[in-house]
Motif scaffolding. Sequence first.
Motif, PDB file in Angstrom:
ATOM      1  N   SER A   1     -19.367  -3.848  19.025  1.00  0.00           N
ATOM      2  CA  SER A   1     -18.254  -3.377  19.837  1.00  0.00           C
ATOM      3  C   SER A   1     -17.977  -1.910  19.538  1.00  0.00           C
ATOM      4  O   SER A   1     -18.442  -1.363  18.546  1.00  0.00           O
ATOM      5  N   TYR A   2     -17.187  -1.296  20.415  1.00  0.00           N
ATOM      6  CA  TYR A   2     -17.005   0.159  20.361  1.00  0.00           C
ATOM      7  C   TYR A   2     -16.477   0.638  19.018  1.00  0.00           C
ATOM      8  O   TYR A   2     -16.707   1.757  18.607  1.00  0.00           O
ATOM      9  N   ASP A   3     -15.761  -0.266  18.306  1.00  0.00           N
ATOM     10  CA  ASP A   3     -15.135   0.149  17.053  1.00  0.00           C
ATOM     11  C   ASP A   3     -15.937  -0.301  15.833  1.00  0.00           C
ATOM     12  O   ASP A   3     -15.421  -0.341  14.725  1.00  0.00           O
ATOM     13  N   GLY A   4     -17.189  -0.647  16.051  1.00  0.00           N
ATOM     14  CA  GLY A   4     -18.065  -0.911  14.909  1.00  0.00           C
ATOM     15  C   GLY A   4     -18.065  -2.338  14.414  1.00  0.00           C
ATOM     16  O   GLY A   4     -18.604  -2.622  13.348  1.00  0.00           O
TER      17      GLY A   4
ATOM     18  N   LEU B   1     -19.373  -6.088  14.454  1.00  0.00           N
ATOM     19  CA  LEU B   1     -20.504  -6.883  14.922  1.00  0.00           C
ATOM     20  C   LEU B   1     -19.991  -8.243  15.374  1.00  0.00           C
ATOM     21  O   LEU B   1     -19.262  -8.917  14.648  1.00  0.00           O
ATOM     22  N   HIS B   2     -20.363  -8.620  16.594  1.00  0.00           N
ATOM     23  CA  HIS B   2     -20.023  -9.937  17.141  1.00  0.00           C
ATOM     24  C   HIS B   2     -21.333 -10.680  17.375  1.00  0.00           C
ATOM     25  O   HIS B   2     -22.328 -10.065  17.727  1.00  0.00           O
ATOM     26  N   LEU B   3     -21.302 -11.997  17.233  1.00  0.00           N
ATOM     27  CA  LEU B   3     -22.543 -12.752  17.489  1.00  0.00           C
ATOM     28  C   LEU B   3     -22.898 -12.714  18.972  1.00  0.00           C
ATOM     29  O   LEU B   3     -24.050 -12.756  19.346  1.00  0.00           O
ATOM     30  N   CYS B   4     -21.854 -12.689  19.822  1.00  0.00           N
ATOM     31  CA  CYS B   4     -22.087 -12.433  21.246  1.00  0.00           C
ATOM     32  C   CYS B   4     -20.880 -11.673  21.746  1.00  0.00           C
ATOM     33  O   CYS B   4     -19.880 -11.564  21.037  1.00  0.00           O
ATOM     34  N   SER B   5     -20.945 -11.167  22.980  1.00  0.00           N
ATOM     35  CA  SER B   5     -19.890 -10.253  23.419  1.00  0.00           C
ATOM     36  C   SER B   5     -18.521 -10.919  23.501  1.00  0.00           C
ATOM     37  O   SER B   5     -17.503 -10.244  23.450  1.00  0.00           O
ATOM     38  N   SER B   6     -18.471 -12.251  23.601  1.00  0.00           N
ATOM     39  CA  SER B   6     -17.170 -12.904  23.765  1.00  0.00           C
ATOM     40  C   SER B   6     -16.593 -13.475  22.478  1.00  0.00           C
ATOM     41  O   SER B   6     -15.457 -13.930  22.467  1.00  0.00           O
ATOM     42  N   LEU B   7     -17.372 -13.497  21.424  1.00  0.00           N
ATOM     43  CA  LEU B   7     -16.916 -14.181  20.211  1.00  0.00           C
ATOM     44  C   LEU B   7     -16.071 -13.254  19.327  1.00  0.00           C
ATOM     45  O   LEU B   7     -16.598 -12.425  18.592  1.00  0.00           O
ATOM     46  N   CYS B   8     -14.752 -13.419  19.422  1.00  0.00           N
ATOM     47  CA  CYS B   8     -13.833 -12.486  18.755  1.00  0.00           C
ATOM     48  C   CYS B   8     -13.020 -13.125  17.641  1.00  0.00           C
ATOM     49  O   CYS B   8     -12.149 -12.476  17.073  1.00  0.00           O
ATOM     50  N   HIS B   9     -13.233 -14.383  17.355  1.00  0.00           N
ATOM     51  CA  HIS B   9     -12.467 -15.033  16.293  1.00  0.00           C
ATOM     52  C   HIS B   9     -12.621 -14.219  15.001  1.00  0.00           C
ATOM     53  O   HIS B   9     -13.739 -13.843  14.637  1.00  0.00           O
ATOM     54  N   PRO B  10     -11.486 -13.946  14.306  1.00  0.00           N
ATOM     55  CA  PRO B  10     -11.554 -13.051  13.140  1.00  0.00           C
ATOM     56  C   PRO B  10     -12.561 -13.495  12.074  1.00  0.00           C
ATOM     57  O   PRO B  10     -13.116 -12.647  11.377  1.00  0.00           O
ATOM     58  N   SER B  11     -12.817 -14.791  11.970  1.00  0.00           N
ATOM     59  CA  SER B  11     -13.781 -15.172  10.929  1.00  0.00           C
ATOM     60  C   SER B  11     -15.220 -15.077  11.420  1.00  0.00           C
ATOM     61  O   SER B  11     -16.151 -15.387  10.688  1.00  0.00           O
ATOM     62  N   CYS B  12     -15.402 -14.621  12.648  1.00  0.00           N
ATOM     63  CA  CYS B  12     -16.764 -14.526  13.195  1.00  0.00           C
ATOM     64  C   CYS B  12     -17.195 -13.077  13.448  1.00  0.00           C
ATOM     65  O   CYS B  12     -18.214 -12.843  14.094  1.00  0.00           O
ATOM     66  N   VAL B  13     -16.400 -12.116  13.002  1.00  0.00           N
ATOM     67  CA  VAL B  13     -16.779 -10.714  13.230  1.00  0.00           C
ATOM     68  C   VAL B  13     -16.946  -9.986  11.900  1.00  0.00           C
ATOM     69  O   VAL B  13     -16.331 -10.360  10.901  1.00  0.00           O
ATOM     70  N   TYR B  14     -17.776  -8.951  11.903  1.00  0.00           N
ATOM     71  CA  TYR B  14     -18.138  -8.253  10.666  1.00  0.00           C
ATOM     72  C   TYR B  14     -17.989  -6.768  10.932  1.00  0.00           C
ATOM     73  O   TYR B  14     -18.526  -6.243  11.922  1.00  0.00           O
ATOM     74  N   ASP B  15     -17.261  -6.087  10.061  1.00  0.00           N
ATOM     75  CA  ASP B  15     -17.021  -4.659  10.248  1.00  0.00           C
ATOM     76  C   ASP B  15     -18.197  -3.858   9.688  1.00  0.00           C
ATOM     77  O   ASP B  15     -18.348  -3.717   8.480  1.00  0.00           O
TER      78      ASP B  15
ATOM     79  N   THR C   1     -17.998   2.226  24.498  1.00  0.00           N
ATOM     80  CA  THR C   1     -16.558   2.468  24.645  1.00  0.00           C
ATOM     81  C   THR C   1     -15.939   1.247  25.322  1.00  0.00           C
ATOM     82  O   THR C   1     -16.638   0.518  26.031  1.00  0.00           O
ATOM     83  N   ALA C   2     -14.631   1.040  25.083  1.00  0.00           N
ATOM     84  CA  ALA C   2     -13.945  -0.001  25.844  1.00  0.00           C
ATOM     85  C   ALA C   2     -13.110   0.661  26.933  1.00  0.00           C
ATOM     86  O   ALA C   2     -12.463  -0.001  27.733  1.00  0.00           O
ATOM     87  N   ARG C   3     -13.126   2.003  26.930  1.00  0.00           N
ATOM     88  CA  ARG C   3     -12.319   2.722  27.924  1.00  0.00           C
ATOM     89  C   ARG C   3     -13.013   2.691  29.276  1.00  0.00           C
ATOM     90  O   ARG C   3     -14.231   2.583  29.352  1.00  0.00           O
ATOM     91  N   CYS C   4     -12.210   2.781  30.322  1.00  0.00           N
ATOM     92  CA  CYS C   4     -12.795   2.823  31.656  1.00  0.00           C
ATOM     93  C   CYS C   4     -11.923   3.637  32.584  1.00  0.00           C
ATOM     94  O   CYS C   4     -10.702   3.658  32.443  1.00  0.00           O
TER      95      CYS C   4
ATOM     96  N   LEU D   1     -28.830  -2.995  25.384  1.00  0.00           N
ATOM     97  CA  LEU D   1     -28.048  -2.764  26.588  1.00  0.00           C
ATOM     98  C   LEU D   1     -26.872  -1.868  26.226  1.00  0.00           C
ATOM     99  O   LEU D   1     -26.104  -2.194  25.324  1.00  0.00           O
ATOM    100  N   ILE D   2     -26.746  -0.745  26.930  1.00  0.00           N
ATOM    101  CA  ILE D   2     -25.577   0.107  26.730  1.00  0.00           C
ATOM    102  C   ILE D   2     -24.527  -0.329  27.736  1.00  0.00           C
ATOM    103  O   ILE D   2     -24.758  -0.320  28.947  1.00  0.00           O
ATOM    104  N   THR D   3     -23.366  -0.708  27.239  1.00  0.00           N
ATOM    105  CA  THR D   3     -22.341  -1.190  28.155  1.00  0.00           C
ATOM    106  C   THR D   3     -20.986  -0.650  27.723  1.00  0.00           C
ATOM    107  O   THR D   3     -20.887   0.175  26.827  1.00  0.00           O
ATOM    108  N   GLY D   4     -19.926  -1.104  28.390  1.00  0.00           N
ATOM    109  CA  GLY D   4     -18.604  -0.626  28.043  1.00  0.00           C
ATOM    110  C   GLY D   4     -17.595  -1.725  28.285  1.00  0.00           C
ATOM    111  O   GLY D   4     -17.954  -2.904  28.201  1.00  0.00           O
TER     112      GLY D   4
END
Lengths: 381, 103
Positions: free
Chosen positions: A278-281, A283-297, A35-38, A82-85
Motif C-alpha cells: 500500500s501507498y504507506d509501506g 504489506l498486505h496479502l491481497c489488496s483488500s486484506l486490512c485486518h491489523p494482524s494481517c499487515v506488515y509495516d 498513492t491512495a490520492r485521486c 501492477l502500478i495502481t492507486g
Amino acid sequence: MNKSFVSSVPLPESSLWDTMGKKERSLLFFDLEITARCNNNCRHCYINIPAGDRDAMKRELSLDEIDEIADEAVQLGALWCLITGGEPLLREDFGDIYLSLKRKGLLVSIFTNATLVTEEHISLLRKYPPRVVEVSVYGATRDTYERVTRRRGSYLAFTRGLNLLSESGVYVRLKAMALRSNANELPEIARFCRQRTMDYFRFDPVLHLRLDGNQARNEEIRSERLSPEKIVELERGDPDRFRTLKKECDELIDPRFSQIKCNHLFNCGAGRWSFTLSYDGMLHLCSSLCHPSCVYDLRKGSLTDAWNNFVPRVLDMKSDRKEFLERCHVCPLTNLCLWCPAHAYLEKGELDAHVEYFCKVAHSRASALGYNRILSVDGKE
Amino acid sequence: MNTEVKMDSIYAPSEDVVVREIEGEVIIVPLVAGVGNMEDEIFTLNETGRAILAKLDGKSRLKDVLESLSEEFESPAGEIDRDVIGFVGELFKRNILVEASEG
Ligand code: SF4
Ligand code: SF4
C-alpha cells in the motif's frame, strides 16, 4: 545438441508456471499502490483520498523506498507488477517509478483513470511498453461519467487521455464498475469499450467497501450497490460474460469443496503468489486484506522477512466459529461469491463473518446459471 | 542494419533487455519496444542457450566463444558452429544481443 536454444513465449504460457505450480508458495507478482490520492472522487471508490491531501502525500513511499522493496521482490522471483492507486499518474515521479521497475526486469501493468495522461507519459510508454494499461470507464456520456466521479471536466479529460493512449499503440484494456449511478448506461459503456479495444470489455458489479473503514463513505457505497437481481440481469445481458461465468463454474463449482477438513481461514491465493504494497509501506496479502494482524509495516522490517516469516503465519490463521466452518468455509458457491476473509472483515469487522449481500448475489447467480441442485448444499438461504 | 554474424565480433546482451534467472531458468525480459512482438512476451533459454549466453559477455570474440563451447560440450571443432551462429543470429536480429565495441 538441441537446436532450439531460445524460445519466446507470452508470459501466461511460460514453463515457469510448471515449476511454480509444484510449490505451495512462490512470489510471482505484486501490486503497488503508489498513492491512495485521486483527482476524481468516485461514489463507489474503496480507497481514494483527495488529490491535494498533504498528510497522505507525506505517508507515501518515496521512489527510493519503492526501489528497495522492488529489488527484494525481484530477488524473491517476482516477474511482473501492477502500478495502481488511487490515481498513479498524480505522482510527479510516476515516470521514474515506472522505469525503475521496468529496468529490474519486471513486466509492468498500470491501472489509471486516464484523465491525467500527457504526451510525456505516451512517449515513455511507447519506448518502454507496459504489459497493459487498464482504464476504468465510469460512463459513456458526460452526465453519467461525472455523476460517478463527482468532478466537472473529468469526462473530457478522460476521453482526451484515452484517445492519446489508444492512438499511441500502447496496449489498452477497458473495464467498468456497475453501480446504481451508471447501471442504466451499461450497454452503452460496453459498446464504448468494445469499439475502442477490439471487443474487449469486462465489468464488475459487486462494489467493495472502503479500506479505511470510513463509515459515511461506506454508506454511500452500500447505497450504490445493485440488487442481486439487477446484477444477474446485467450479467445475462452480456452473453460473453455469462458464458465465461458458466464455463468457469462448470469447472469450479465443486461440491467436494464442502469436504474441506481444516479450519484455516484462507483458502484463496492471497500471500501465496503475490502481495500488495500500500501507498504507506504496508504489506498486505491481497489488496483488500486490512485486518491489523494481517499487515506488515515494511518501513520497520524487510520484504524478505515479511514474505518468508510473517505471511506464512497469517496463512496459518484459523477459525473455530461454527457459523464459518459450516457455511462460507465449505461453500460450493465460493467461486460465484465475493466472500473471503478480507471482505468479511471490511463488511463486518470480523474475518470469519458471513455477509448476507454477497450470499444473495452468489445464490442469484447460481440459480441463473442453473445450479439449483448445489444451492441446497448451503441450505440456509 | 547489418545482421550478419561475424566470427571476429564481440557480442553481449543489449541494454534493451534484462536478463534474469528465476527458479534456475534464464529469462530475458524485453525492456524497450520492438524486442518482443507482444507486451507480455518473455524469452526463455534452454540449458545450451544458457551456456552460450553466459559466454557472450562483451569480452570474447565469437570464434573464441565457439572454441571454448566445443571444449565444454566435448564436441569436435566446427560441429556446433552452425547451431551457435544460428542462436547468436536470432538474438542479434531481435536486438537481444548487440555487437560490443572492443576493450
Ligand atoms: S478514479 Fe479510481 S481511484 Fe479515483 S476516485 Fe474513481 S475509482 Fe477511486
Ligand atoms: S456468503 Fe454465502 S454464497 Fe458466499 S461463500 Fe458464504 S455461504 Fe457461500
